[in-house]
Design a protein around this motif. Sequence first.
Motif, PDB file in Angstrom:
ATOM      1  N   SER A   1      16.096  13.136  -4.803  1.00 44.09           N
ATOM      2  CA  SER A   1      17.288  12.278  -4.533  1.00 44.09           C
ATOM      3  C   SER A   1      18.117  12.010  -5.777  1.00 44.09           C
ATOM      4  O   SER A   1      17.502  12.110  -6.901  1.00 44.09           O
ATOM      5  CB  SER A   1      17.118  10.877  -3.623  1.00 44.09           C
ATOM      6  OG  SER A   1      18.018  10.193  -3.543  1.00 44.09           O
ATOM      7  N   ASP A   2      19.137  11.351  -5.663  1.00 41.84           N
ATOM      8  CA  ASP A   2      19.881  11.200  -6.890  1.00 41.84           C
ATOM      9  C   ASP A   2      19.673   9.761  -7.287  1.00 41.84           C
ATOM     10  O   ASP A   2      20.015   9.194  -8.456  1.00 41.84           O
ATOM     11  CB  ASP A   2      21.323  11.264  -6.996  1.00 41.84           C
ATOM     12  CG  ASP A   2      22.126  10.593  -5.655  1.00 41.84           C
ATOM     13  OD1 ASP A   2      21.035  10.147  -4.863  1.00 41.84           O
ATOM     14  OD2 ASP A   2      23.078  10.439  -5.385  1.00 41.84           O
ATOM     15  N   ASN A   3      19.056   8.833  -6.520  1.00 39.47           N
ATOM     16  CA  ASN A   3      18.801   7.556  -7.012  1.00 39.47           C
ATOM     17  C   ASN A   3      17.788   6.913  -5.834  1.00 39.47           C
ATOM     18  O   ASN A   3      17.506   7.528  -5.081  1.00 39.47           O
ATOM     19  CB  ASN A   3      20.059   6.741  -6.974  1.00 39.47           C
ATOM     20  CG  ASN A   3      21.077   6.873  -5.969  1.00 39.47           C
ATOM     21  OD1 ASN A   3      21.962   7.435  -5.841  1.00 39.47           O
ATOM     22  ND2 ASN A   3      20.583   6.285  -4.588  1.00 39.47           N
ATOM     23  N   GLY A   4      17.335   5.668  -5.992  1.00 35.17           N
ATOM     24  CA  GLY A   4      16.367   5.283  -5.280  1.00 35.17           C
ATOM     25  C   GLY A   4      17.256   4.541  -3.807  1.00 35.17           C
ATOM     26  O   GLY A   4      18.635   4.626  -3.920  1.00 35.17           O
ATOM     27  N   ALA A   5      16.588   4.085  -2.829  1.00 40.30           N
ATOM     28  CA  ALA A   5      17.437   3.827  -1.747  1.00 40.30           C
ATOM     29  C   ALA A   5      18.083   2.423  -1.915  1.00 40.30           C
ATOM     30  O   ALA A   5      17.676   1.682  -2.656  1.00 40.30           O
ATOM     31  CB  ALA A   5      16.113   3.543  -0.621  1.00 40.30           C
ATOM     32  N   ALA A   6      19.117   2.270  -1.434  1.00 39.20           N
ATOM     33  CA  ALA A   6      20.011   1.380  -1.254  1.00 39.20           C
ATOM     34  C   ALA A   6      19.345   0.195  -0.288  1.00 39.20           C
ATOM     35  O   ALA A   6      19.099   0.512   0.767  1.00 39.20           O
ATOM     36  CB  ALA A   6      21.503   1.619  -0.962  1.00 39.20           C
ATOM     37  N   LEU A   7      19.252  -1.003  -0.899  1.00 41.54           N
ATOM     38  CA  LEU A   7      18.789  -2.197  -0.194  1.00 41.54           C
ATOM     39  C   LEU A   7      19.614  -3.043   0.389  1.00 41.54           C
ATOM     40  O   LEU A   7      19.031  -3.874   1.221  1.00 41.54           O
ATOM     41  CB  LEU A   7      17.670  -2.890  -1.014  1.00 41.54           C
ATOM     42  CG  LEU A   7      16.408  -2.166  -1.811  1.00 41.54           C
ATOM     43  CD1 LEU A   7      15.986  -2.913  -2.674  1.00 41.54           C
ATOM     44  CD2 LEU A   7      15.880  -1.338  -0.969  1.00 41.54           C
ATOM     45  N   MET A   8      20.920  -3.170   0.081  1.00 39.30           N
ATOM     46  CA  MET A   8      21.875  -4.040   0.339  1.00 39.30           C
ATOM     47  C   MET A   8      22.848  -3.506   1.350  1.00 39.30           C
ATOM     48  O   MET A   8      24.062  -4.287   1.730  1.00 39.30           O
ATOM     49  CB  MET A   8      22.763  -4.569  -0.714  1.00 39.30           C
ATOM     50  CG  MET A   8      23.612  -3.654  -1.479  1.00 39.30           C
ATOM     51  SD  MET A   8      22.631  -2.174  -2.004  1.00 39.30           S
ATOM     52  CE  MET A   8      24.294  -1.265  -2.605  1.00 39.30           C
ATOM     53  N   SER A   9      22.566  -2.404   1.891  1.00 35.49           N
ATOM     54  CA  SER A   9      23.526  -1.797   2.989  1.00 35.49           C
ATOM     55  C   SER A   9      23.825  -2.326   4.258  1.00 35.49           C
ATOM     56  O   SER A   9      24.357  -2.136   5.242  1.00 35.49           O
ATOM     57  CB  SER A   9      23.454  -0.183   3.302  1.00 35.49           C
ATOM     58  OG  SER A   9      23.288   0.221   2.162  1.00 35.49           O
ATOM     59  N   GLY A  10      23.015  -3.557   4.560  1.00 31.03           N
ATOM     60  CA  GLY A  10      23.180  -4.193   5.963  1.00 31.03           C
ATOM     61  C   GLY A  10      21.977  -3.747   6.887  1.00 31.03           C
ATOM     62  O   GLY A  10      21.186  -2.874   6.661  1.00 31.03           O
ATOM     63  N   PRO A  11      22.012  -4.736   7.872  1.00 31.67           N
ATOM     64  CA  PRO A  11      20.911  -4.102   8.937  1.00 31.67           C
ATOM     65  C   PRO A  11      20.787  -2.752   9.356  1.00 31.67           C
ATOM     66  O   PRO A  11      21.996  -2.149   9.678  1.00 31.67           O
ATOM     67  CB  PRO A  11      21.125  -5.233  10.044  1.00 31.67           C
ATOM     68  CG  PRO A  11      21.888  -6.310   9.526  1.00 31.67           C
ATOM     69  CD  PRO A  11      22.686  -5.616   8.332  1.00 31.67           C
ATOM     70  N   ASN A  12      19.775  -2.294   9.441  1.00 30.80           N
ATOM     71  CA  ASN A  12      19.479  -0.749   9.970  1.00 30.80           C
ATOM     72  C   ASN A  12      20.297   0.181   8.932  1.00 30.80           C
ATOM     73  O   ASN A  12      19.906   1.378   9.260  1.00 30.80           O
ATOM     74  CB  ASN A  12      20.207  -0.851  11.284  1.00 30.80           C
ATOM     75  CG  ASN A  12      19.437  -1.750  12.400  1.00 30.80           C
ATOM     76  OD1 ASN A  12      18.064  -1.727  12.074  1.00 30.80           O
ATOM     77  ND2 ASN A  12      20.003  -2.172  13.278  1.00 30.80           N
ATOM     78  N   GLU A  13      20.759  -0.076   7.992  1.00 29.08           N
ATOM     79  CA  GLU A  13      21.294   0.892   6.868  1.00 29.08           C
ATOM     80  C   GLU A  13      20.672   1.078   5.578  1.00 29.08           C
ATOM     81  O   GLU A  13      20.965   1.721   4.769  1.00 29.08           O
ATOM     82  CB  GLU A  13      22.822   0.573   6.751  1.00 29.08           C
ATOM     83  CG  GLU A  13      23.548   0.824   8.206  1.00 29.08           C
ATOM     84  CD  GLU A  13      25.049   1.110   7.961  1.00 29.08           C
ATOM     85  OE1 GLU A  13      25.421   0.998   6.800  1.00 29.08           O
ATOM     86  OE2 GLU A  13      25.751   1.279   8.989  1.00 29.08           O
ATOM     87  N   GLY A  14      19.790  -0.076   5.398  1.00 25.69           N
ATOM     88  CA  GLY A  14      19.132  -0.061   4.221  1.00 25.69           C
ATOM     89  C   GLY A  14      17.709   0.515   4.198  1.00 25.69           C
ATOM     90  O   GLY A  14      16.887   0.800   5.172  1.00 25.69           O
ATOM     91  N   GLY A  15      17.289   1.351   2.933  1.00 30.84           N
ATOM     92  CA  GLY A  15      16.156   2.086   2.893  1.00 30.84           C
ATOM     93  C   GLY A  15      14.940   1.120   2.212  1.00 30.84           C
ATOM     94  O   GLY A  15      15.333  -0.059   2.109  1.00 30.84           O
ATOM     95  N   SER A  16      13.989   1.698   1.943  1.00 30.71           N
ATOM     96  CA  SER A  16      12.973   0.898   1.201  1.00 30.71           C
ATOM     97  C   SER A  16      12.290   1.654   0.143  1.00 30.71           C
ATOM     98  O   SER A  16      12.222   2.953   0.011  1.00 30.71           O
ATOM     99  CB  SER A  16      11.700   0.653   1.939  1.00 30.71           C
ATOM    100  OG  SER A  16      10.729   0.086   1.736  1.00 30.71           O
ATOM    101  N   ASN A  17      12.094   1.076  -1.095  1.00 31.92           N
ATOM    102  CA  ASN A  17      11.494   1.721  -2.242  1.00 31.92           C
ATOM    103  C   ASN A  17       9.957   1.156  -2.475  1.00 31.92           C
ATOM    104  O   ASN A  17       9.349   1.510  -3.621  1.00 31.92           O
ATOM    105  CB  ASN A  17      12.464   1.339  -3.489  1.00 31.92           C
ATOM    106  CG  ASN A  17      13.686   1.858  -3.428  1.00 31.92           C
ATOM    107  OD1 ASN A  17      13.995   3.051  -3.130  1.00 31.92           O
ATOM    108  ND2 ASN A  17      14.562   1.026  -3.464  1.00 31.92           N
ATOM    109  N   GLY A  18       9.552   0.811  -1.433  1.00 29.69           N
ATOM    110  CA  GLY A  18       8.070   0.493  -1.527  1.00 29.69           C
ATOM    111  C   GLY A  18       7.905  -0.422  -2.570  1.00 29.69           C
ATOM    112  O   GLY A  18       8.458  -1.502  -2.463  1.00 29.69           O
TER     113      GLY A  18
END
Length: 357
Positions: free
Chosen positions: A120-137
């Motif tokens: 991927s080009d970057n880690g997951a976004a965490l601030m995209s809102g409910p059901n749209e944010g990923g997790s970086n463990g």
Amino acid sequence: MVWCTKLPNIPVYNNSEMLGRYFEEFKIDKKTGESNLTQMYLEAGLDFISRQAEAKRPFFLYWAADATHSPVYASKPFLGKSQRGRYGDAVMELDYSVGQILKKLQRLGIDNNTFVFFTSDNGAALMSGPNEGGSNGPFLCGKETTFEGGMREPAIAWWPGRIKGGTVSFQPANVMDLFTTSLALAGIGPPGDRMLDGLDLTPVLFNHSHTLQSRPIFFYRGNELMAVRLGQYKAHYWTWSNSWEEFKQGVNFCPGQEVAGVTTHEQKEHTQQPIIFHLGRDPGEKYPLSVLSKEYQDASNWISIVVQKHKETLVPGMPQLNMCDMAVMNWAPAGCEKLRKCLKVPKSEPWKCDWPH
């Protein structure tokens, strides 16, 4: 949509030919799954592989689905199927699509002669809102930061018969290495008229005992050197998550992960005494080494020599994101005339960009 006349919607291309725009010719309804854009990308990729294999031509396919990027979407067969909301649905569709590409290589009998690299080009976004944010463990923060959660990505190399399955390498690498590695795989030497930051990873990929671990990784934010990793040590020369203004508006790049003095909401300088973590013991960057410890002093001296050499040999480029201009957006891209999708280009009035994060 009215707003498309104020800002040009994102064009979709086939090579250099414009096929339409997002949400217009390419319908994306996040709630009903009225979108098969990922499947269109998949079919185009599979068709390309088939045509190249039939013609017995070497090929390079860069396959980059965007469904996990906000606004997150999934097509009907995957919508609502995961336990992780729409983001999870999009990841399921991505997983399925990658599987289809690998199966195509196997069915064509070219899997033993094809190098596949997933990242991927970057880690997951965490601030995209409910059901749209990923997790970086366990990693700190997310996209748009230079903490591990923003910069560390999954990386999977696949080449049956050449890369042993199930092996794990602790070799630090970055996407710039893929250019140099691809040249090596093609039997082509790198150009000698410029400095390349990427290293050839083939010794690591094909000889698991080989390592290039002493290479440094430099973490930039714009043209500011924020942090440096050398071996298991990472030194932060500047810290910043995002601005107080954004934070007070509910935008948080490190939700539930605030670390005092580290996830700062102002650009805080530590060049005289960097904050250092040992990522092997503390991958979440929560416990800085004591500046009084011998380990800190040794790591600081080791990294400072690398930074000094880096700055002495660096040839600064002109930052390309410092100036904004509405006129350079995709108002009238090539091929828009054929579709009657050209928009009126505004007068060029550049201004210095404001980047709150």
